[in-house]
Design a protein around this motif. Sequence first.
Motif, PDB file in Angstrom:
ATOM      1  N   UNK A 106      10.463  10.053  -4.426  1.00 60.11           N
ATOM      2  CA  UNK A 106       9.442  10.223  -3.403  1.00 60.11           C
ATOM      3  C   UNK A 106       9.579   9.091  -2.404  1.00 60.11           C
ATOM      4  N   UNK A 107       9.426   9.437  -1.136  1.00 62.14           N
ATOM      5  CA  UNK A 107       9.567   8.468  -0.063  1.00 62.14           C
ATOM      6  C   UNK A 107       8.364   8.546   0.854  1.00 62.14           C
ATOM      7  N   UNK A 108       7.865   7.409   1.235  1.00 62.01           N
ATOM      8  CA  UNK A 108       6.823   7.319   2.255  1.00 62.01           C
ATOM      9  C   UNK A 108       7.500   6.750   3.477  1.00 62.01           C
ATOM     10  N   UNK A 109       7.628   7.578   4.520  1.00 56.21           N
ATOM     11  CA  UNK A 109       8.261   7.129   5.752  1.00 56.21           C
ATOM     12  C   UNK A 109       7.184   6.768   6.753  1.00 56.21           C
ATOM     13  N   UNK A 110       7.286   5.590   7.308  1.00 57.66           N
ATOM     14  CA  UNK A 110       6.318   5.149   8.304  1.00 57.66           C
ATOM     15  C   UNK A 110       6.487   5.921   9.594  1.00 57.66           C
ATOM     16  N   UNK A 167       7.500   1.796   4.949  1.00 58.58           N
ATOM     17  CA  UNK A 167       8.199   2.793   4.154  1.00 58.58           C
ATOM     18  C   UNK A 167       8.331   2.294   2.722  1.00 58.58           C
ATOM     19  N   UNK A 168       8.400   3.248   1.806  1.00 61.84           N
ATOM     20  CA  UNK A 168       8.601   2.921   0.390  1.00 61.84           C
ATOM     21  C   UNK A 168       9.273   4.117  -0.267  1.00 61.84           C
ATOM     22  N   UNK A 169      10.087   3.854  -1.270  1.00 66.22           N
ATOM     23  CA  UNK A 169      10.768   4.918  -2.003  1.00 66.22           C
ATOM     24  C   UNK A 169      10.809   4.548  -3.478  1.00 66.22           C
ATOM     25  N   UNK A 194       2.276  17.001  -4.644  1.00 72.77           N
ATOM     26  CA  UNK A 194       2.377  15.781  -3.844  1.00 72.77           C
ATOM     27  C   UNK A 194       1.820  16.069  -2.461  1.00 72.77           C
ATOM     28  N   UNK A 195       1.258  15.070  -1.833  1.00 72.16           N
ATOM     29  CA  UNK A 195       0.614  15.260  -0.531  1.00 72.16           C
ATOM     30  C   UNK A 195       1.640  15.201   0.598  1.00 72.16           C
ATOM     31  N   UNK A 196       1.150  15.451   1.800  1.00 73.74           N
ATOM     32  CA  UNK A 196       2.016  15.393   2.979  1.00 73.74           C
ATOM     33  C   UNK A 196       2.362  13.957   3.348  1.00 73.74           C
ATOM     34  N   UNK A 197       1.709  12.985   2.726  1.00 76.47           N
ATOM     35  CA  UNK A 197       1.982  11.583   3.024  1.00 76.47           C
ATOM     36  C   UNK A 197       3.311  11.111   2.447  1.00 76.47           C
ATOM     37  N   UNK A 198       3.830  11.831   1.455  1.00 77.71           N
ATOM     38  CA  UNK A 198       5.110  11.475   0.844  1.00 77.71           C
ATOM     39  C   UNK A 198       6.074  12.649   0.963  1.00 77.71           C
ATOM     40  N   UNK A 256       0.832  -1.205   0.000  1.00 75.92           N
ATOM     41  CA  UNK A 256       0.000   0.000   0.000  1.00 75.92           C
ATOM     42  C   UNK A 256       0.870   1.259   0.000  1.00 75.92           C
ATOM     43  N   UNK A 257       1.971   1.244   0.748  1.00 75.80           N
ATOM     44  CA  UNK A 257       2.876   2.395   0.772  1.00 75.80           C
ATOM     45  C   UNK A 257       3.527   2.588  -0.598  1.00 75.80           C
ATOM     46  N   UNK A 258       3.928   1.496  -1.241  1.00 79.98           N
ATOM     47  CA  UNK A 258       4.540   1.598  -2.573  1.00 79.98           C
ATOM     48  C   UNK A 258       3.538   2.111  -3.602  1.00 79.98           C
ATOM     49  N   UNK A 259       2.297   1.670  -3.520  1.00 77.65           N
ATOM     50  CA  UNK A 259       1.266   2.139  -4.448  1.00 77.65           C
ATOM     51  C   UNK A 259       1.019   3.632  -4.252  1.00 77.65           C
ATOM     52  N   UNK A 260       0.971   4.080  -3.006  1.00 76.05           N
ATOM     53  CA  UNK A 260       0.774   5.501  -2.724  1.00 76.05           C
ATOM     54  C   UNK A 260       1.893   6.342  -3.326  1.00 76.05           C
ATOM     55  N   UNK A 261       3.135   5.915  -3.130  1.00 81.64           N
ATOM     56  CA  UNK A 261       4.287   6.663  -3.647  1.00 81.64           C
ATOM     57  C   UNK A 261       4.278   6.669  -5.175  1.00 81.64           C
ATOM     58  N   UNK A 262       4.022   5.517  -5.789  1.00 83.82           N
ATOM     59  CA  UNK A 262       3.991   5.447  -7.260  1.00 83.82           C
ATOM     60  C   UNK A 262       2.865   6.307  -7.838  1.00 83.82           C
TER      61      UNK A 262
END
Length: 162
Positions: free
Chosen positions: A137-141, A148-150, A106-110, A39-45
């Motif tokens: 773009x990185x999603x930090x948990x 996390x995903x980048x 981009x949102x505050x989530x990434x 889900x984190x990777x999908x959000x970042x992509x």
Amino acid sequence: MSKAFTLIEVVVAIGVFALLATVGTVLLFSILRGSKKAAAAVLVRTEGAQAMAALTSHLRFARQVDTCTGSLITLTTVDNTKLTFSCLTAGSPPNTYLASNSARLTSAAVNLTGCAAVFSCAPAAPLTQTVNIKFSLTRSGATVAESTASVDFQSQVGLRNR
């Protein structure tokens, strides 16, 4: 002879049940962890693809690039309006994001990394000018439960309306 379970049979049955419950719990938590990572990777992509689509479509049909630095690009559109894309930082903890005239792409989530070198422009050729776009773009948990995903994004756009 009575028809009952012996103490050894009961202990073995409880041990087998405990082993199966432990294995099932470990599998369940690993599946949940994997789905959170996906889900984190999908959000970042998704966010990166949307930001890249906005950048490339505006750049492709721009009349000219006025300013091109590593973190800022200003262009003139076909209807002679000025449009600025830039890297901005806001919030606590700081969140770096792509913006179009101060509106977030981009949102505050990434979080955007490599903000100093997002845009690079090739010298204007007689017929075309190219702009290179490169960012991560990185999603930090924020918590242990979040993953996390980048993802890296890169594109080269040639202006068509020169």
